[in-house]
Design a protein around this motif. Sequence first.
Motif, PDB file in Angstrom:
ATOM      1  N   ALA A  29     -34.498   8.141 -42.925  1.00  0.00           N
ATOM      2  CA  ALA A  29     -34.934   7.602 -41.631  1.00  0.00           C
ATOM      3  C   ALA A  29     -33.762   7.454 -40.678  1.00  0.00           C
ATOM      4  N   VAL A  30     -32.626   6.987 -41.180  1.00  0.00           N
ATOM      5  CA  VAL A  30     -31.434   6.822 -40.347  1.00  0.00           C
ATOM      6  C   VAL A  30     -30.930   8.170 -39.842  1.00  0.00           C
ATOM      7  N   MET A  36     -33.272   9.351 -37.079  1.00  0.00           N
ATOM      8  CA  MET A  36     -33.093   8.572 -35.851  1.00  0.00           C
ATOM      9  C   MET A  36     -31.796   8.941 -35.147  1.00  0.00           C
ATOM     10  N   GLY A  96     -31.875  10.547 -31.574  1.00  0.00           N
ATOM     11  CA  GLY A  96     -31.312   9.654 -30.568  1.00  0.00           C
ATOM     12  C   GLY A  96     -30.120  10.221 -29.831  1.00  0.00           C
ATOM     13  N   VAL A 117     -29.371   2.225 -34.154  1.00  0.00           N
ATOM     14  CA  VAL A 117     -29.858   2.797 -35.409  1.00  0.00           C
ATOM     15  C   VAL A 117     -29.514   1.896 -36.595  1.00  0.00           C
ATOM     16  N   LEU A 172     -32.187  -0.791 -36.518  1.00  0.00           N
ATOM     17  CA  LEU A 172     -33.473  -0.231 -36.919  1.00  0.00           C
ATOM     18  C   LEU A 172     -33.485   0.129 -38.408  1.00  0.00           C
TER      19      LEU A 172
END
Length: 235
Positions: free
Chosen positions: A198-199, A202, A206, A219, A222
């Motif tokens: 997920a990181v 992102m 991003g 990030v 999040l």
Amino acid sequence: MTGDLDAKSALRETLPTVFGYIGIAVAFGITAKANGLSIIEITLLSLLTYAGSVEFVIVSLLAMHAGIWSILLSVFLVNARVILMSTVVAPYLSDETMAKNIWIGTLLTDETFALSMNKLNYTGRKLNFTWFNVSNLAAYATWVVSSALGGILGNLINNPERYGIGFALVAMFIGLLYLQVIADRTIKLNLQLTVIGAVVIMMYLGMTVIPKNGLLLIVTLLGCSIGVVLKHGIK
């Protein structure tokens, strides 16, 4: 790694990380020298700032003749994650004085944080000031001395990017992530891999719309939030 929390075990367990520091700090010193900093300036920057990624950013901004406020804001955004790491470490040092907690937080880095999180797996989820302080000081001294050495070697290398020296910092973080994943016995592997994925997604998405310094902080927040939600939802 053992369950001991004395100075000797801290020094022994920090040693592998210290070798990693040497390579990154020398790379920083070479890069800083190539961008016009003197050996004294390089040493002072490492003594007073002591944040690998931030020091690379400062050198880049100085080379672009950026203003002081731009540099300060960039430094804060890049290193704001240390605030989060300190809040994670603090509960394990709740028996220590406030002054000792502040001192540990002052010298806390990604590497000593990762090392302390791994250490929890062997100590029954306990840490103390002695172990943490020796670990931090060993890393700090190595970084400063190696930065100065890099500055000296920088006289021999005019174009460090040609040799891929700038990638050394990225390589170190990849190694730390791998060690954290394989050593942490409290979180399931599929959960860790999900958060990492997920990181990565992102960060990739991003980068097209958010300045990279701000993106790192966003990030991080999040990613931590996703990890907390998934950890309590996946048993």
